[in-house]
Design an enzyme around this catalytic site. Structure first.
Site, mmCIF file in Angstrom:
data_model
loop_
_atom_site.group_PDB
_atom_site.id
_atom_site.type_symbol
_atom_site.label_atom_id
_atom_site.label_comp_id
_atom_site.label_asym_id
_atom_site.label_seq_id
_atom_site.Cartn_x
_atom_site.Cartn_y
_atom_site.Cartn_z
ATOM 1 N N ARG C 52 44.569 -48.791 -26.225
ATOM 2 C CA ARG C 52 45.350 -49.453 -27.259
ATOM 3 C C ARG C 52 46.485 -48.564 -27.774
ATOM 4 N NH1 ARG C 52 43.059 -52.981 -30.285
ATOM 5 N NH2 ARG C 52 41.065 -52.140 -29.576
ATOM 6 N N LYS C 82 38.482 -25.569 -13.398
ATOM 7 C CA LYS C 82 39.815 -24.993 -13.485
ATOM 8 C C LYS C 82 40.033 -24.273 -14.814
ATOM 9 C CE LYS C 82 42.006 -27.819 -9.972
ATOM 10 N NZ LYS C 82 43.097 -28.729 -9.623
#
Lengths: 310, 310, 310
Positions: C52, C82
């Site tokens: 939204r 990572k």
């Protein structure tokens, strides 16, 4: 100048509109880019991912100069934790855009959405329900190859019980294209459902049912091959194995293609597994990639007719 | 005017083309926006997410006025349930766009894609294979800082066994930039593989191997630091711990930087963990964020040269 | 002509700026499209999905002719494997775009990002922290309906402990809109926190606390209803059940609405569960969908004021 309304199911179109869609699609084949939809925004609201369909719609919008806001994650709108209804989501999103392309995981989603949206809805597949733009591109592909959709022998092959595309295509043929002959060729367990057969009968469209091609191949104009929809057999893997085994003899290979007419075409809604051998791809009768590309032109036409008019 | 073909691997470029890419990239540094690629569509087809690389390509396309259709979820095309081949996906997507940027999880994906695509492919990383545009932006960064890539002492540091970027950079240096000297500095277990060493030998590029900087720091022109790729050690966490422990002494901190030349540069393909301390970031020799930004200009240059020509 | 800086929290605005934002938002209501932001790129960097909010910002950018690069998957930047810091990610992304809209899962994310970004940041929600553009659109909605935000009786209802929007709205009202009266109506367990009550006291804004509407309904000008945030009760499902049970009597239904003034308005930040009955939606006092749409205009105004000036 009129505008095309929301596209919810295959039955909504009259034949005149179909012809106008195909005419507009043909014009679109030469449009690599235009500014026709500049300033218009399409929302891609996908409750389940379908990259192929989404890309096709979004490329169509962008080829016409329009913009896109996009999600493949729309279930987040209605997640367990948050629990929003489809109706509320649609009311909000329709305040941000000019058209909504909706993929929903349950039958009837597009219809429900359309009741609450302030902008037109395009049904991009709703569960076991409909996928009307796929049916339109299928028809367009037949028309493009034969000029007219009349007097053709059309075989629909494979998992006809679960195949949304063959169902929608049958509706169109029954209602708008008399004078063709349909062959449903599938393992018995996944034969075409009775509702479609009744519909064809009501419109006097001739159909036959079989579980193999027998000596039909040299007569056919169109083979519409489909894959066995493994995901629909989640609760019964044995049935899946059986259907796959019985589908062996329906696989389209070069040997089968060699028996077909020169003018015949082979279609497939994709994705394709092994039901059409890769070796067939180079045969000029293999039209499934052209068919996918036709989806771009048909969707460009629909967007133009909905947002600009015709 | 010619057009750059698909970008599949680092070895495909001749030196003249490299120079033209860098020249075009330089021009791109001043272009905040143009309409050069208006009406062109790039498909970002990522079989595994790599937001950094994807953003860089998409920003490049949009800075040049082009459009993008994008997915980080391309495995859905080839999901277990649906099972489509990469080749079929590429044939479909290449009917919707003008160039495909492909990230694939297995080596050789870009090459396979290129055989079936109707539009040029850019390899944005294929598993343990190549990531040629990263290597191009690395070279561009060196060139930008030194004017010429000649007579430089270049240390590649860290997990050289698993590092895709140091491998591609080595190929480029060997083939096109004679007269530099390379130092491979890494824990023994993740030393540079023999295929690269053989390649350097074949091109007479001088290289040395070590497991620490010893007294090399004051001599180096370039330190190309890399992280230990934890995800490649999934089956052997003990080995990972060992490599991390042995990498301690290779960490670039302010003390080490203080021993380096004023003119030296520190590079890193990012993401960075602790192998370069945050305290180094403000040193003018720290060029890794500039390096990431150079990726934008190099990719703008490539897209321009592929889609418009040079 | 000045430019609006990064938008980090509700407290940063002075009243004059607020008025200018609302004035600009009003102008935006008539702009279906412009080229004001042509050539500008916004990065939507969402560390958790919020379709939204993301759609609202992206539609705002595109209505003004700007471009967007977008991810709902930004955690990949900082995945376990990572491990990149938010700061590094921001430094890289800010090299690719002109403004970053950031949704972060931990409080303080926007502030941290702003210290390292080379482009302005918009906080699109940071964990339990702030969501300042939501508060702006809430104020705008009140202003639009009453002309002035003065002399109003405003009830904030529901899960006030966990509700980010009611907290930000309270800050704004206290600091800039004297002469209103606030009613906090909630189950005791999720009452408004003391920091906000202290803040209101400091600014002499009158407030009252209750666990039901009692005979307040005919007096109220604004009911700001909120949902019970189930996801915040993950560790205590019993407490959740209790709060839901005690919230029963706070549900807005047609019977309650019939007791309200003709001029009153009912707001909700959405998503809505059952705390406002669907039957209320057609009442002209139900403004929650208009409120969502106002978000588009407020965000268009902010982007214009940040990137072009005012």
């Amino acid at each position: 100048m009129q505008k095309l309304a929301s596209i919810i199911d295959a039955q909504q179109f009259d034949q005149k509109t179909l012809e106008q869609i195909f005419e507009t699609a043909k014009e679109m084949e030469n449009k690599t880019h235009s500014d026709l939809l500049k300033g218009k925004i399409m929302a891609s609201l996908f409750y389940e991912p379908s990259t192929r369909t989404r890309f096709s719609f979004e490329a169509a919008m962008k080829r016409l100069g329009g913009e896109v806001i996009s999600t493949e994650n729309a279930k987040e709108f209605s997640s367990k934790a948050k629990g929003e209804s489809l109706e509320d989501s649609i009311r909000v999103v329709s305040g941000y855009c000019d058209v909504i392309t909706l993929r929903y995981h349950k039958e009837g989603g597009a219809k429900r959405a359309n009741e609450y949206s302030r902008v037109p809805i395009i049904n991009a597949g709703d569960g076991a329900g409909q996928h009307p733009t796929q049916a339109l591109l299928d028809l367009y592909t037949i028309k493009k190859n034969f000029g007219e959709i009349r007097g053709l022998k059309i075989a629909m092959v494979g998992d006809l019980w679960n195949g949304r595309t063959v169902r929608s295509l049958s509706y169109f043929l029954a209602k708008h294209y008399p004078g063709n002959e349909i062959f449903f060729i599938s393992p018995g367990r996944v034969a075409m459902r009775d509702d479609i057969k009744d519909y064809l009968n009501r419109y006097n469209l001739s159909w036959t049912e079989a579980d193999s091609f027998e000596d039909l191949l040299p007569e056919l104009d169109v083979i519409y091959q489909t894959r066995v929809q493994k995901e629909r057999f989640a609760e019964d893997p044995t049935a899946y194995e059986e259907v796959v085994a019985e589908s062996e003899k329906l696989i389209i290979d070069r040997q089968k293609v060699s028996q077909m007419k020169r003018s015949a075409i082979i279609m497939h809604p994709l994705p394709r597994l092994s039901e059409i051998r890769y070796g067939v791809d180079k045969d000029p009768r293999a039209k499934y990639f052209e068919q996918a590309e036709n989806g771009l032109y048909v969707r460009m036409a629909l967007l133009k007719m909905m947002l600009v008019g015709y």
